[in-house]
Design a protein around this motif. Structure first.
Motif, PDB file in Angstrom:
ATOM      1  N   LEU A   1      16.867 -60.612  -7.607  1.00  0.00           N
ATOM      2  CA  LEU A   1      15.669 -60.312  -6.829  1.00  0.00           C
ATOM      3  C   LEU A   1      15.750 -58.897  -6.278  1.00  0.00           C
ATOM      4  O   LEU A   1      16.792 -58.484  -5.772  1.00  0.00           O
ATOM      5  N   VAL A   2      14.665 -58.173  -6.349  1.00  0.00           N
ATOM      6  CA  VAL A   2      14.588 -56.852  -5.727  1.00  0.00           C
ATOM      7  C   VAL A   2      14.263 -57.067  -4.258  1.00  0.00           C
ATOM      8  O   VAL A   2      13.383 -57.865  -3.911  1.00  0.00           O
ATOM      9  N   ALA A   3      14.984 -56.358  -3.401  1.00  0.00           N
ATOM     10  CA  ALA A   3      14.776 -56.513  -1.959  1.00  0.00           C
ATOM     11  C   ALA A   3      13.349 -56.141  -1.592  1.00  0.00           C
ATOM     12  O   ALA A   3      12.763 -55.226  -2.160  1.00  0.00           O
ATOM     13  N   GLY A   4      12.786 -56.882  -0.659  1.00  0.00           N
ATOM     14  CA  GLY A   4      11.428 -56.620  -0.209  1.00  0.00           C
ATOM     15  C   GLY A   4      10.378 -57.484  -0.895  1.00  0.00           C
ATOM     16  O   GLY A   4       9.209 -57.451  -0.524  1.00  0.00           O
ATOM     17  N   THR A   5      10.795 -58.265  -1.891  1.00  0.00           N
ATOM     18  CA  THR A   5       9.848 -59.173  -2.545  1.00  0.00           C
ATOM     19  C   THR A   5       9.496 -60.280  -1.557  1.00  0.00           C
ATOM     20  O   THR A   5      10.390 -60.867  -0.935  1.00  0.00           O
ATOM     21  N   PRO A   6       8.212 -60.587  -1.398  1.00  0.00           N
ATOM     22  CA  PRO A   6       7.828 -61.645  -0.442  1.00  0.00           C
ATOM     23  C   PRO A   6       8.477 -62.980  -0.795  1.00  0.00           C
ATOM     24  O   PRO A   6       8.614 -63.346  -1.966  1.00  0.00           O
ATOM     25  N   GLU A   7       8.891 -63.692   0.229  1.00  0.00           N
ATOM     26  CA  GLU A   7       9.622 -64.949   0.040  1.00  0.00           C
ATOM     27  C   GLU A   7       8.806 -65.998  -0.702  1.00  0.00           C
ATOM     28  O   GLU A   7       9.371 -66.771  -1.495  1.00  0.00           O
ATOM     29  N   ASP A   8       7.522 -66.047  -0.505  1.00  0.00           N
ATOM     30  CA  ASP A   8       6.718 -67.071  -1.172  1.00  0.00           C
ATOM     31  C   ASP A   8       6.644 -66.841  -2.690  1.00  0.00           C
ATOM     32  O   ASP A   8       6.316 -67.769  -3.432  1.00  0.00           O
ATOM     33  N   GLU A   9       7.003 -65.644  -3.186  1.00  0.00           N
ATOM     34  CA  GLU A   9       6.982 -65.381  -4.630  1.00  0.00           C
ATOM     35  C   GLU A   9       8.245 -65.875  -5.326  1.00  0.00           C
ATOM     36  O   GLU A   9       8.231 -66.103  -6.529  1.00  0.00           O
ATOM     37  N   TRP A  10       9.352 -66.022  -4.604  1.00  0.00           N
ATOM     38  CA  TRP A  10      10.597 -66.384  -5.273  1.00  0.00           C
ATOM     39  C   TRP A  10      11.246 -67.664  -4.745  1.00  0.00           C
ATOM     40  O   TRP A  10      12.085 -68.249  -5.421  1.00  0.00           O
TER      41      TRP A  10
ATOM     42  N   LEU B   1      29.762 -73.134  -7.642  1.00  0.00           N
ATOM     43  CA  LEU B   1      29.817 -72.213  -6.516  1.00  0.00           C
ATOM     44  C   LEU B   1      28.738 -71.152  -6.715  1.00  0.00           C
ATOM     45  O   LEU B   1      28.691 -70.489  -7.751  1.00  0.00           O
ATOM     46  N   PHE B   2      27.877 -70.986  -5.747  1.00  0.00           N
ATOM     47  CA  PHE B   2      26.801 -70.002  -5.802  1.00  0.00           C
ATOM     48  C   PHE B   2      27.242 -68.768  -5.009  1.00  0.00           C
ATOM     49  O   PHE B   2      27.504 -68.878  -3.804  1.00  0.00           O
ATOM     50  N   VAL B   3      27.329 -67.641  -5.699  1.00  0.00           N
ATOM     51  CA  VAL B   3      27.757 -66.390  -5.065  1.00  0.00           C
ATOM     52  C   VAL B   3      26.531 -65.488  -4.932  1.00  0.00           C
ATOM     53  O   VAL B   3      25.949 -65.066  -5.933  1.00  0.00           O
ATOM     54  N   VAL B   4      26.123 -65.219  -3.699  1.00  0.00           N
ATOM     55  CA  VAL B   4      24.979 -64.340  -3.429  1.00  0.00           C
ATOM     56  C   VAL B   4      25.549 -62.947  -3.177  1.00  0.00           C
ATOM     57  O   VAL B   4      26.337 -62.751  -2.245  1.00  0.00           O
ATOM     58  N   ARG B   5      25.169 -61.984  -4.022  1.00  0.00           N
ATOM     59  CA  ARG B   5      25.650 -60.605  -3.877  1.00  0.00           C
ATOM     60  C   ARG B   5      24.492 -59.697  -3.485  1.00  0.00           C
ATOM     61  O   ARG B   5      23.501 -59.609  -4.196  1.00  0.00           O
ATOM     62  N   CYS B   6      24.652 -59.033  -2.366  1.00  0.00           N
ATOM     63  CA  CYS B   6      23.662 -58.067  -1.890  1.00  0.00           C
ATOM     64  C   CYS B   6      24.162 -56.682  -2.295  1.00  0.00           C
ATOM     65  O   CYS B   6      25.219 -56.244  -1.833  1.00  0.00           O
ATOM     66  N   LEU B   7      23.426 -56.011  -3.162  1.00  0.00           N
ATOM     67  CA  LEU B   7      23.855 -54.725  -3.705  1.00  0.00           C
ATOM     68  C   LEU B   7      22.865 -53.626  -3.332  1.00  0.00           C
ATOM     69  O   LEU B   7      21.655 -53.812  -3.461  1.00  0.00           O
ATOM     70  N   VAL B   8      23.398 -52.513  -2.882  1.00  0.00           N
ATOM     71  CA  VAL B   8      22.569 -51.348  -2.573  1.00  0.00           C
ATOM     72  C   VAL B   8      23.140 -50.146  -3.315  1.00  0.00           C
ATOM     73  O   VAL B   8      24.342 -50.091  -3.586  1.00  0.00           O
ATOM     74  N   PRO B   9      22.288 -49.168  -3.673  1.00  0.00           N
ATOM     75  CA  PRO B   9      22.834 -47.961  -4.297  1.00  0.00           C
ATOM     76  C   PRO B   9      23.695 -47.205  -3.282  1.00  0.00           C
ATOM     77  O   PRO B   9      23.379 -47.206  -2.091  1.00  0.00           O
ATOM     78  N   PRO B  10      24.782 -46.584  -3.732  1.00  0.00           N
ATOM     79  CA  PRO B  10      25.639 -45.872  -2.781  1.00  0.00           C
ATOM     80  C   PRO B  10      24.908 -44.669  -2.186  1.00  0.00           C
ATOM     81  O   PRO B  10      24.092 -44.030  -2.841  1.00  0.00           O
ATOM     82  N   GLY B  11      25.192 -44.377  -0.957  1.00  0.00           N
ATOM     83  CA  GLY B  11      24.562 -43.256  -0.278  1.00  0.00           C
ATOM     84  C   GLY B  11      25.145 -43.097   1.108  1.00  0.00           C
ATOM     85  O   GLY B  11      25.934 -43.923   1.580  1.00  0.00           O
ATOM     86  N   PRO B  12      24.762 -42.052   1.811  1.00  0.00           N
ATOM     87  CA  PRO B  12      25.296 -41.845   3.161  1.00  0.00           C
ATOM     88  C   PRO B  12      24.725 -42.869   4.130  1.00  0.00           C
ATOM     89  O   PRO B  12      23.602 -43.336   3.967  1.00  0.00           O
ATOM     90  N   PRO B  13      25.501 -43.235   5.138  1.00  0.00           N
ATOM     91  CA  PRO B  13      24.982 -44.187   6.129  1.00  0.00           C
ATOM     92  C   PRO B  13      23.880 -43.544   6.967  1.00  0.00           C
ATOM     93  O   PRO B  13      23.809 -42.332   7.106  1.00  0.00           O
TER      94      PRO B  13
ATOM     95  N   ALA C   1      21.735 -57.625   3.707  1.00  0.00           N
ATOM     96  CA  ALA C   1      22.495 -58.873   3.861  1.00  0.00           C
ATOM     97  C   ALA C   1      21.887 -59.779   4.919  1.00  0.00           C
ATOM     98  O   ALA C   1      21.779 -60.996   4.721  1.00  0.00           O
ATOM     99  N   SER C   2      21.469 -59.196   6.031  1.00  0.00           N
ATOM    100  CA  SER C   2      20.923 -60.039   7.096  1.00  0.00           C
ATOM    101  C   SER C   2      19.480 -60.441   6.836  1.00  0.00           C
ATOM    102  O   SER C   2      19.020 -61.444   7.387  1.00  0.00           O
ATOM    103  N   GLY C   3      18.782 -59.730   5.979  1.00  0.00           N
ATOM    104  CA  GLY C   3      17.387 -60.071   5.683  1.00  0.00           C
ATOM    105  C   GLY C   3      17.271 -60.912   4.423  1.00  0.00           C
ATOM    106  O   GLY C   3      17.319 -62.146   4.469  1.00  0.00           O
ATOM    107  N   ASP C   4      17.124 -60.241   3.286  1.00  0.00           N
ATOM    108  CA  ASP C   4      16.893 -60.950   2.019  1.00  0.00           C
ATOM    109  C   ASP C   4      18.096 -61.782   1.580  1.00  0.00           C
ATOM    110  O   ASP C   4      17.937 -62.873   1.028  1.00  0.00           O
ATOM    111  N   GLY C   5      19.310 -61.275   1.800  1.00  0.00           N
ATOM    112  CA  GLY C   5      20.499 -62.041   1.399  1.00  0.00           C
ATOM    113  C   GLY C   5      20.580 -63.367   2.120  1.00  0.00           C
ATOM    114  O   GLY C   5      20.841 -64.418   1.519  1.00  0.00           O
TER     115      GLY C   5
END
Length: 174
Positions: A69-78, A97-109, A133-137
């Motif tokens: 899932l791409v982050a920001g997709t409305p919850e009712d769609e997925w 075992l279900f492993v949920v991985r939240c991935l972001v492109p690397p960049g400065p904080p 992680a705290s939102g979509d994940g």
């Protein structure tokens, strides 16, 4: 036997001298020649062979995620599709075992807000990783548990990944 006089000795030496001289020239000429042997026709003769060791085969491609899932997709769609997929996976393998991985492109904080200082500044740094992680994940993880997956069978990790261009949530099944 008759004794040999001096004159006879030197006379006999002169007759053989030309033969000895020719023989010595022939021997000297042969030392400058390369004798014919097996290396004349094959320069690699006598050299132990070097076995060809093929390179290691390439590694198998990583397992594709069950859900991406791409982050920001409305919850009712997925949400309904995620729950349906989770139920099917549990039907095939109840101890999955279900492993949920939240991935972001690397960049400065993201820098802290202007009003924070000291250790509060470090605690207040909202990064894309924490936000994802705290939102979509967390929402995907809750959808899996709502589908009947026990909490002990859901694991979540968050990390930067150079293979993604947008914040992404992937679900893998082991």
């Amino acid at each position: 036997m008759r004794p040999v006089s001096r004159q006879d000795f030197f006379r006999a030496g002169r007759q053989g001298a030309s033969t000895a001289l020719a023989l010595s020239f022939a021997l000297l000429a042969l030392t400058g020649c390369k004798l014919v042997d097996q290396k004349t026709f094959n320069p690699q003769a006598g050299v132990p062979p070097k076995p060809y060791v093929p390179p290691a085969p390439p590694a198998a491609p990583p397992a594709p995620p069950l859900i991406e899932l791409v982050a920001g997709t409305p919850e009712d769609e997925w949400k309904t599709q995620v729950q349906d997929i989770a139920r099917r996976a549990l039907a095939r393998k109840p101890e999955a075992l279900f492993v949920v991985r939240c991935l972001v492109p690397p960049g400065p904080p993201v820098p802290p807000p202007a009003g924070t200082q000291g250790s509060n500044a470090q605690a207040a740094v909202p990064t894309a990783l924490i936000t994802l992680a705290s939102g979509d994940g967390h929402a995907v993880m809750q959808a899996l548990m709502d589908a009947g997956v026990p909490q002990a069978q859901v694991e979540m990790t968050a990390m930067p990944d150079s293979t993604v261009t947008k914040p992404t949530v992937r679900v893998y099944v082991r």
